[in-house]
Design an enzyme around this catalytic site. Sequence first.
Site, PDB file in Angstrom:
ATOM      1  N   LYS A  23       2.638  19.609  -8.887  1.00  0.00           N
ATOM      2  CA  LYS A  23       3.103  20.140  -7.568  1.00  0.00           C
ATOM      3  C   LYS A  23       4.594  19.948  -7.399  1.00  0.00           C
ATOM      4  O   LYS A  23       5.339  20.768  -7.069  1.00  0.00           O
ATOM      5  CB  LYS A  23       2.519  19.381  -6.356  1.00  0.00           C
ATOM      6  CG  LYS A  23       2.915  20.240  -5.098  1.00  0.00           C
ATOM      7  CD  LYS A  23       2.258  19.817  -3.448  1.00  0.00           C
ATOM      8  CE  LYS A  23       3.287  20.467  -2.504  1.00  0.00           C
ATOM      9  NZ  LYS A  23       3.008  19.841  -1.389  1.00  0.00           N
ATOM     10  N   GLU A  65      15.472  17.955  17.753  1.00  0.00           N
ATOM     11  CA  GLU A  65      14.742  19.170  18.300  1.00  0.00           C
ATOM     12  C   GLU A  65      14.921  20.316  17.251  1.00  0.00           C
ATOM     13  O   GLU A  65      16.273  20.462  16.834  1.00  0.00           O
ATOM     14  CB  GLU A  65      15.122  19.556  19.671  1.00  0.00           C
ATOM     15  CG  GLU A  65      15.082  18.847  20.772  1.00  0.00           C
ATOM     16  CD  GLU A  65      13.760  19.064  21.660  1.00  0.00           C
ATOM     17  OE1 GLU A  65      13.213  20.226  21.534  1.00  0.00           O
ATOM     18  OE2 GLU A  65      13.159  18.217  22.524  1.00  0.00           O
ATOM     19  N   ASN A  77       8.010  13.348   8.344  1.00  0.00           N
ATOM     20  CA  ASN A  77       6.845  13.840   7.612  1.00  0.00           C
ATOM     21  C   ASN A  77       6.604  12.819   6.585  1.00  0.00           C
ATOM     22  O   ASN A  77       7.262  13.093   5.378  1.00  0.00           O
ATOM     23  CB  ASN A  77       6.799  15.290   7.442  1.00  0.00           C
ATOM     24  CG  ASN A  77       5.424  15.920   6.813  1.00  0.00           C
ATOM     25  OD1 ASN A  77       4.812  14.923   6.157  1.00  0.00           O
ATOM     26  ND2 ASN A  77       5.177  16.876   7.209  1.00  0.00           N
ATOM     27  N   TYR A  85      -0.754  22.253   4.542  1.00  0.00           N
ATOM     28  CA  TYR A  85      -1.423  23.618   4.211  1.00  0.00           C
ATOM     29  C   TYR A  85      -1.879  23.586   2.702  1.00  0.00           C
ATOM     30  O   TYR A  85      -2.553  24.430   2.155  1.00  0.00           O
ATOM     31  CB  TYR A  85      -0.600  24.885   4.605  1.00  0.00           C
ATOM     32  CG  TYR A  85      -0.602  24.946   5.867  1.00  0.00           C
ATOM     33  CD1 TYR A  85      -1.318  25.809   6.901  1.00  0.00           C
ATOM     34  CD2 TYR A  85       0.703  24.512   6.465  1.00  0.00           C
ATOM     35  CE1 TYR A  85      -1.014  25.893   8.345  1.00  0.00           C
ATOM     36  CE2 TYR A  85       1.170  24.815   7.812  1.00  0.00           C
ATOM     37  CZ  TYR A  85       0.018  25.547   8.575  1.00  0.00           C
ATOM     38  OH  TYR A  85       0.627  25.507  10.000  1.00  0.00           O
ATOM     39  N   ASP A  86      -1.800  22.390   2.127  1.00  0.00           N
ATOM     40  CA  ASP A  86      -1.792  22.595   0.491  1.00  0.00           C
ATOM     41  C   ASP A  86      -3.220  22.713   0.234  1.00  0.00           C
ATOM     42  O   ASP A  86      -3.720  23.479  -0.820  1.00  0.00           O
ATOM     43  CB  ASP A  86      -1.398  21.022  -0.281  1.00  0.00           C
ATOM     44  CG  ASP A  86      -0.016  21.076  -0.391  1.00  0.00           C
ATOM     45  OD1 ASP A  86       0.611  22.181  -0.152  1.00  0.00           O
ATOM     46  OD2 ASP A  86       0.313  19.902  -0.633  1.00  0.00           O
ATOM     47  N   HIS A 118       7.924  25.053  -3.895  1.00  0.00           N
ATOM     48  CA  HIS A 118       9.063  25.503  -3.294  1.00  0.00           C
ATOM     49  C   HIS A 118      10.377  24.279  -3.008  1.00  0.00           C
ATOM     50  O   HIS A 118      11.438  24.453  -3.265  1.00  0.00           O
ATOM     51  CB  HIS A 118       8.715  26.054  -1.936  1.00  0.00           C
ATOM     52  CG  HIS A 118       7.812  25.121  -0.945  1.00  0.00           C
ATOM     53  ND1 HIS A 118       6.574  24.464  -1.746  1.00  0.00           N
ATOM     54  CD2 HIS A 118       7.803  24.692   0.196  1.00  0.00           C
ATOM     55  CE1 HIS A 118       6.047  23.698  -0.709  1.00  0.00           C
ATOM     56  NE2 HIS A 118       6.693  23.688   0.430  1.00  0.00           N
ATOM     57  N   ASP A 126      13.747  21.821   5.591  1.00  0.00           N
ATOM     58  CA  ASP A 126      12.916  22.508   6.468  1.00  0.00           C
ATOM     59  C   ASP A 126      12.051  23.595   5.866  1.00  0.00           C
ATOM     60  O   ASP A 126      12.671  24.177   4.748  1.00  0.00           O
ATOM     61  CB  ASP A 126      13.843  23.335   7.547  1.00  0.00           C
ATOM     62  CG  ASP A 126      12.679  23.636   8.741  1.00  0.00           C
ATOM     63  OD1 ASP A 126      12.500  22.440   9.616  1.00  0.00           O
ATOM     64  OD2 ASP A 126      12.837  24.400   9.049  1.00  0.00           O
TER      65      ASP A 126
HETATM   66  P1  ITT Z   1      10.530  16.840   9.601  1.00  0.00           P
HETATM   67  O1  ITT Z   1      10.928  18.120  10.461  1.00  0.00           O
HETATM   68  O2  ITT Z   1      10.568  15.799  10.343  1.00  0.00           O
HETATM   69  O3  ITT Z   1      10.978  16.898   8.123  1.00  0.00           O
HETATM   70  P2  ITT Z   1       8.064  18.569   9.834  1.00  0.00           P
HETATM   71  O4  ITT Z   1       6.762  18.317   9.159  1.00  0.00           O
HETATM   72  O5  ITT Z   1       8.141  18.893  11.468  1.00  0.00           O
HETATM   73  O6  ITT Z   1       8.871  17.185   9.246  1.00  0.00           O
HETATM   74  P3  ITT Z   1       9.156  21.079   9.241  1.00  0.00           P
HETATM   75  O7  ITT Z   1       9.527  21.368  10.630  1.00  0.00           O
HETATM   76  O8  ITT Z   1       9.836  21.580   7.961  1.00  0.00           O
HETATM   77  O9  ITT Z   1       8.964  19.706   8.917  1.00  0.00           O
HETATM   78  O10 ITT Z   1       7.552  21.678   8.961  1.00  0.00           O
HETATM   79  C1  ITT Z   1       7.014  21.933   7.769  1.00  0.00           C
HETATM   80  C2  ITT Z   1       5.517  22.073   7.880  1.00  0.00           C
HETATM   81  O11 ITT Z   1       5.297  23.355   6.828  1.00  0.00           O
HETATM   82  C3  ITT Z   1       4.836  20.973   7.626  1.00  0.00           C
HETATM   83  O12 ITT Z   1       4.336  20.261   8.503  1.00  0.00           O
HETATM   84  C4  ITT Z   1       3.780  21.651   6.834  1.00  0.00           C
HETATM   85  O13 ITT Z   1       2.812  22.264   7.855  1.00  0.00           O
HETATM   86  C5  ITT Z   1       4.283  22.853   6.091  1.00  0.00           C
HETATM   87  N1  ITT Z   1       4.472  22.692   4.809  1.00  0.00           N
HETATM   88  C6  ITT Z   1       5.832  22.494   4.245  1.00  0.00           C
HETATM   89  N2  ITT Z   1       5.878  22.195   2.998  1.00  0.00           N
HETATM   90  C7  ITT Z   1       4.557  22.093   2.659  1.00  0.00           C
HETATM   91  C8  ITT Z   1       4.107  21.632   1.352  1.00  0.00           C
HETATM   92  O14 ITT Z   1       4.441  21.497   0.270  1.00  0.00           O
HETATM   93  N3  ITT Z   1       2.621  21.464   1.533  1.00  0.00           N
HETATM   94  C9  ITT Z   1       1.854  21.931   2.729  1.00  0.00           C
HETATM   95  N4  ITT Z   1       2.562  22.291   3.936  1.00  0.00           N
HETATM   96  C10 ITT Z   1       3.656  22.306   3.516  1.00  0.00           C
END
Ligand code: ITT
Length: 199
Positions: free
Chosen positions: A176, A41, A10, A155-156, A181, A70
């Site tokens: 931020k 996965e 991401n 979702y920011d 978190h 995560d």
């Molecule tokens: P990786 O597993 O490759 O790191 P991912 O996006 O699939 O990427 P996650 O499974 O941890 O990672 O999903 C996290 C999701 O939660 C992310 O895609 C956003 O939709 C949301 N999220 C997490 N932190 C956020 C943040 O700081 N601001 C906004 N949305 C966030």
Amino acid sequence: MRRIVVATTNPGKLRELSMLLAPLDLEVTGTDAYPGFPEIEEEGRTFEENAVKKARLTAAFTGETALADDSGLEVDYLGGAPGVYSARFAGEPRDDLANNAKLLELLKGVPWEKRTARFRCVIAVATPAGKVLTAEGACAGYILDQPRGTGGFGYDPLFYYPEYGKTFAELPPEVKNRVSHRAQALTKMKEILANLLKK
Ligand code: ITT
């Protein structure tokens, strides 16, 4: 200088984690520097399970210390959803706009006081030898009924943070990155990490 591989696909997360790790004397690399890096996965039921899995597999593949995050959004009115399914809430492939649209639809007409939510993050660090450490952080707010702001990711634009009277997408990145978190989890992890890398 020691190297740490940040295990994320991401780009929004990679940007924030790189900024947060910058004060440490570390070379921060993404997994794209490793040809043939496998897709991981995420079928865990908790943020911790998923973070540990990503960090472990990355450390094993690269032979370097690895850091994984995560994270996700828990909305109280939706019983904690999307939670660990946040990234792909609206289906494959990961699509932030579609996720936000789905969330707005599910919360249509829900009054403000019931729109409480929190972001959660678990950071895991794993060494190639198999040692794993975790730290977590959480950040509470409300889900707006329309997006505001263009910063951040995910979702920011819908996440209203009462302490600043703004969404996470309206806050400058450095703000931020002070309160999120992810920042909280990483602050706890940095201390542990500094010790680990000294050894
Ligand atoms: P990786 O597993 O490759 O790191 P991912 O996006 O699939 O990427 P996650 O499974 O941890 O990672 O999903 C996290 C999701 O939660 C992310 O895609 C956003 O939709 C949301 N999220 C997490 N932190 C956020 C943040 O700081 N601001 C906004 N949305 C966030």
